[in-house]
Design an enzyme around this catalytic site. Structure first.
Site, PDB file in Angstrom:
ATOM      1  N   GLU C 108       0.833  -1.199   0.000  1.00 21.54           N
ATOM      2  CA  GLU C 108       0.000   0.000   0.000  1.00 21.54           C
ATOM      3  C   GLU C 108       0.869   1.251   0.000  1.00 21.54           C
ATOM      4  OE1 GLU C 108      -3.228   0.210   2.765  1.00 21.54           O
ATOM      5  OE2 GLU C 108      -3.548   2.333   2.362  1.00 21.54           O
ATOM      6  N   LYS C 237      -8.519 -16.324  14.316  1.00 16.34           N
ATOM      7  CA  LYS C 237      -8.675 -15.891  12.918  1.00 16.34           C
ATOM      8  C   LYS C 237     -10.121 -15.547  12.545  1.00 16.34           C
ATOM      9  CE  LYS C 237      -4.496 -18.413  11.929  1.00 16.34           C
ATOM     10  NZ  LYS C 237      -3.753 -19.435  11.184  1.00 16.34           N
ATOM     11  N   ASP C 312       1.688 -14.761  11.671  1.00 15.60           N
ATOM     12  CA  ASP C 312       0.654 -15.413  10.864  1.00 15.60           C
ATOM     13  C   ASP C 312      -0.270 -14.347  10.276  1.00 15.60           C
ATOM     14  OD1 ASP C 312      -1.607 -16.819   9.944  1.00 15.60           O
ATOM     15  OD2 ASP C 312      -1.280 -18.416  11.407  1.00 15.60           O
ATOM     16  N   HIS C 407      -9.822  26.527   5.250  1.00 12.18           N
ATOM     17  CA  HIS C 407      -9.024  27.746   5.088  1.00 12.18           C
ATOM     18  C   HIS C 407      -9.234  28.374   3.725  1.00 12.18           C
ATOM     19  CE1 HIS C 407      -6.042  26.510   8.489  1.00 12.18           C
ATOM     20  NE2 HIS C 407      -7.157  27.062   8.942  1.00 12.18           N
TER      21      HIS C 407
END
Lengths: 412, 412, 412, 412
Positions: C108, C237, C312, C407
């Site tokens: 990413e 998991k 894992d 702004h």
């Protein structure tokens, strides 16, 4: 021997069954006989249970095997000023809160006093705003298919035949309107979540009957087999994220802005302290608890209002699903309660019973609204505002109790 | 002019406030005056609300701003045979189910008839087994620390000084027993979940008072500052996984094994059809719905039993948290309901009110048990068995309605 | 024809199966042959997959049917100053943060740059504090009993024979220590949640093997029948509230206090703006979403650190379960991340692979700690601090992007 | 002295910063220099990390502060026969499963062997069916309003101006299509959940950019102020019921029907035993655990497939959200896995990296599909079928281990 005594004896002799008494006497006599049987069997004294204030036949659609009535103390909160959807005109500046007295039935001492304190702060501050932002009573049957390939064909049929489903559903009701059907699939189970605008009725029966008709069409036209008319994606009387996210009944929000000095005067604490209590308890604490409800005690107000006004007490489960937010805006406090799935009605069900009907008339919200649905909307808004009052008061109590002990500490 | 009319006039004149009336008259007169005020303000007629069957002073600890009472129809289910923890002797084979009549107060028509059908099937099959498998009323304050390093020192203090906390907590109560304290930390918030054996009392007040005393010790001895005596890890009146997993009040399981022929005769369907309805609806459907409750309508029985027996109606939220399981064992059906957090008492709170006390005496479970806690245990077990009856009956109705329509189809 | 080509031909001829190649050649040749087969079958080119930087036999305990390796870009964040449990002496004032470089493997773009920005702000402010507040790798088998009455006898046996269970469990491991066994019952299913201190190992295998031994004792001594060694109350998991509430692996909290000027300089926004973004997004938004994670993107850092250090990857599911809190304390910002169930190890599993082992050595945390468990604790603390850096940076980006556009608006 | 050594020295001298190296050298030299710095600082040896098999510039959009690459062993499962949406013609009977090899990258020993066993059973039984039943990458900004009355006006604007929002959103993308906008309100926070069809891209960036454009329109036209472009109702990389219920990315279901004899031969157990393990573990156990995932280990397959094919590893969190169902249909076993929110792409992000691109080509699914979206659909279907293979194999292992021990018992 009175008629009731005779009937009771026939039950004890095994001649009649307990639930058959209404076939042999008018409902009040039957209830009396039933009390006699139960008193004899258990040694209990059911005098007060039997001292109910309405003809038993009024309750025939609400109860079977009637003994009498449970009497739950009813008090009142108010005046509580609420500007709901019907109180504001489109033009800004035309906000006209209505002052309500909200009847609450409860056995929890101090609840009404506490809610009343919050209500006074809100009303003094100009009243709460409240809005129903979504409506839809849902029913979600589950169908069996033989697998996902077949499920896909069923979903395609549903998409292509929305009109046929709507027609079937709406043929069963003169008031209800089908808003939409949302499909969900898990393996070889297909769920269709039907949502209806049921106007001033809570509407679960209406939704069930209409959905059954639509389900029959689906069964006739596709390979789907109905397994259960409710497949728990409705989801009725269970805490479920689907309701928290998508709503059920009414999704309603109430909020209020209260000047800091009023917070101190009425609630004995500061906006900052209330915000902190809300953040650590209702947001962070609830997050850690794995909660579906991010509030202090919305259920108390929802349950008490439901009991007083003849709503379904079991729907407190999802009706109390609420997120409370508090912001210290410096010179004022902003607080809100967002109820995701408040299922209320002003017609049908328990609203027809005498004490409940009287409670609704205290609110001026008994019966059908104009337009239809307006009364149930307004009831949802007032309950939301009541829940807001309860949240503010309890958060303030928690915060100020600490402040006071902190003060003592500083005083040492 | 009656006393009540005089008082009402003084309220209308602004001389007295609505919630001050009890200071100027006996509770019944005050309630009458309050009704007069509200009737005048709102146009409502509160005759039936005012027709309550007990001296108002009995309700003084349960309500403020009393108007009267909500009357909720009460019926009865039974006989329902239940073998609870106290009914079985240690030696196998000495199981002695007790037949109970379970009073239910509700406005939902057909509920009692449905639960009764399930109860008959269970009783005919030899009765349900039921067990309270865990007890503990919890209260979890949240404390502010300045960060995780300080939190660690607080946790270490708690671990090293469990005795001091227990002593402080137990100094406030003659009945309650501190079972344990579980710490949780989120950033600079420390939560301590105190669990108490509160015997026959539902025990929330007892737990709150005891926890306040312990919290004061913690504040005095460590840098932790109390922010809220309830930090929502309790978790009271909100659906929360922490209760579903760890329990609150009583964790209670009821189950029954019903021969297949009895399923067909009494419930009009087959073990296989009930299992399928349960799996697709209560397990798979609930999973897809993101539910905390994996059941059909346990809340209906819990709410109705709570109303009848004087429990806290807002605690239906977590009290109804249940998982229903069904197994087709070939020649018999196994079904169970596991309620994670059923908070019930047979002393204190609403149980003291007349109709509620009478309902408890129908069960033979009013007041303190022998040993203490036995009555509340038994009440939890009977409610669980009632919930099981409700689950069986509704699942059977869903399953058989389908079967019957399937039969019609085949008959064409 | 190379050995690999010969083997590949034998597979294509149906003489060998794809997963049998390691029986006929060394692992690298087998992997080459397997690539040839797959390339021929699918037309893919597996050149880079085959260009892995370690002898294939190193990976034999980590993979079957090996083709080669996925190469995931690895970068580094730091220096990130963290004062963990081992860095602080008991005496106040002796806090000595350690500067770490945290390797992250990700695809990413911008993630590392963002986390680095947060890390710089934290380090400039004196570093994060971090603490492991709970440890325990869990495994929870599910047993079948015939009903709740039998379940009660099993629970009683478990309570009376805790020593026997512990002895059986611990006989299987030289490192692990059984911390406790928590029972749960649903109808005729009994779950026992075993928790172990597994020191520097993530420990799931250790926990599984030890639990199997204990389960065998239970089966031998009680009527309980093991249905599955994992009954999902572990819970491995899967996102589950039981882990969010009670923890699994390490429960670890990191926090930091950053002066307001540093927030503006380094993060381009204000404490107030970051607090607001956190409250509306991570607390209120997550609440409305029915979330088990109340954070912005903790999973990004957890996943990237897991990949880099050989954890894992599937345990990111519960490892990323985190609550982020932010408080504007006026002249400074307080921020924390609390990870409930971070399962990490510095020995065993993927930590033995070359690139992963090298990444651990960048942290100085490869292998067993002194005392045992210290390395895994420290790894958990650094990952938590990294997650905190990621949260701060993303919240600031969200907040300042808005500020900047605000702004611009004001500038018009 | 090499270029890298020179650069490393300049970093150590404080002349350059670690993240500026790419400005002074090509990416490979910069990465080498960075390893030198980190090796010197930490004593680590980064030889294998530096031995990556692609030009570093390929990874520039995927990583910053690059050191090299993590190498994760990659193996392969298959052949796995899957009949997806594109494999079936409309006419019944024209089902043509495709045999796939599914690359998995993992460090969990035995995972591939186990999934392969399940794949063999499925393929022998004629293959799995799989369908994407819903598509939509979501992004949900949160806006501040001053209260619920203003929120209502914003919602009304959104409803009336859906076209303007769609136009703004779609002006930013040539591929993406806005499917809908769902509003949610909590107090003074308004959330809008935008859903997009992003074709073969996972699409989060596309969705973010498009949503920002729409948010700007909303800010310009209404009083709503954007607080965060993601308000966590998206919900990205957090377990959340909103995704489990409504889906995110692809909602995909895979199922298979396996003859009982094949279950015994290939999986060593019976349909009844697998159904029981699934019910007690994945349904009842998960329910009791407060889970959002009702499966055994879907995350293992999802994580390994994500790593191999260049998906976002942090999205395993919601990607692994799955419900597994199993039915013993007498002479055959039905099993399904329903993944609610599998976010996958075959273009963009990590799919461009060499090993990941090669893995996609093993599946024949690299790049854009025909029609667009077809490749990502097919990838989702194959991963779902892989998850199904993993579920079957693990459930069978749990069930048969018990059976075998049961057999031993009976053999005594």
């Amino acid at each position: 021997m009175t008629d009731a005594e005779t009937l009771a004896e026939r039950v004890r002799d095994g001649e009649l069954r307990l639930h058959d008494l209404e076939e042999h006497a008018d409902p009040d006599v039957a209830a009396t006989a039933r009390r006699l049987v139960i008193e004899a069997e258990t040694g209990a004294d059911l005098e007060t249970v039997g001292d109910y204030g309405f003809p038993a036949e009024v309750a025939e659609s609400a109860i079977e095997n009637m003994l009498g009535a449970a009497q739950v103390p009813m008090g009142v909160v108010g005046p509580l000023a609420v500007a709901g959807g019907a109180d504001d005109s489109a033009a800004a500046g035309n906000r006209k809160p209505t002052e309500h007295y909200l009847p609450l039935a409860t056995t929890e001492g101090a609840l009404i006093a506490s809610v009343n304190r919050g209500a006074a702060a809100i009303t003094d501050a100009g009243g709460a705003d409240a809005r129903v932002v979504k409506r839809g009573m849902t029913r979600a049957p589950v169908f069996r298919v033989d697998g996902i390939a077949q499920a896909e064909t069923v979903l395609e049929w549903v998409q292509a035949n929305a009109d046929a489903l709507a027609e079937a559903a709406q043929s069963t009701t003169s008031h209800g309107e089908l808003l939409g059907v949302e499909p969900y699939v898990v393996g070889d189970s297909v769920f269709l979540r039907f949502a209806y605008d049921t106007k001033d009725a809570m509407g679960m029966n209406m939704a069930t009957i209409a959905t059954r008709a639509a389900a029959e069409v689906l069964e006739a036209e596709t390979p789907a087999d109905l397994v259960a008319l409710s497949g728990n994606l409705c989801s009725d009387k269970k805490p479920a994220a689907i309701n928290a996210v998508e709503g059920r009944g009414r999704t309603v929000v109430a909020d209020a802005t209260i000047p800091a000095e009023l917070v101190e005067e009425r609630l004995g604490t500061t906006p900052a302290a209330i915000e902190e209590a809300n953040t650590r308890k209702n947001l962070v604490g609830s997050a850690k608890a794995g909660a579906l409800g991010f509030n202090a005690h919305a259920a108390n107000v929802v349950a008490a209002a439901f009991l007083a006004t003849g709503q379904d007490a079991a729907q407190v489960v999802e009706g109390a699903n609420a997120i409370t937010t508090v912001e210290d805006r410096g010179d004022e406090l902003y607080a809100s309660v967002s109820l995701a799935s408040l299922e209320v009605g002003t017609v049908g069900g328990g609203t027809k019973l005498p004490t409940q009907s009287e409670a609704l008339s205290v609110l001026g919200l008994g019966g059908s609204g104009d337009p239809p649905g307006a009364n149930a909307d307004a009831l949802a808004e007032v309950i939301a505002a009541g829940a807001l009052a309860g949240e503010l008061s309890l958060l303030a109590a928690l915060a100020s109790r600490h402040l006071s002990s902190a003060h003592e500490e500083l005083g040492r």
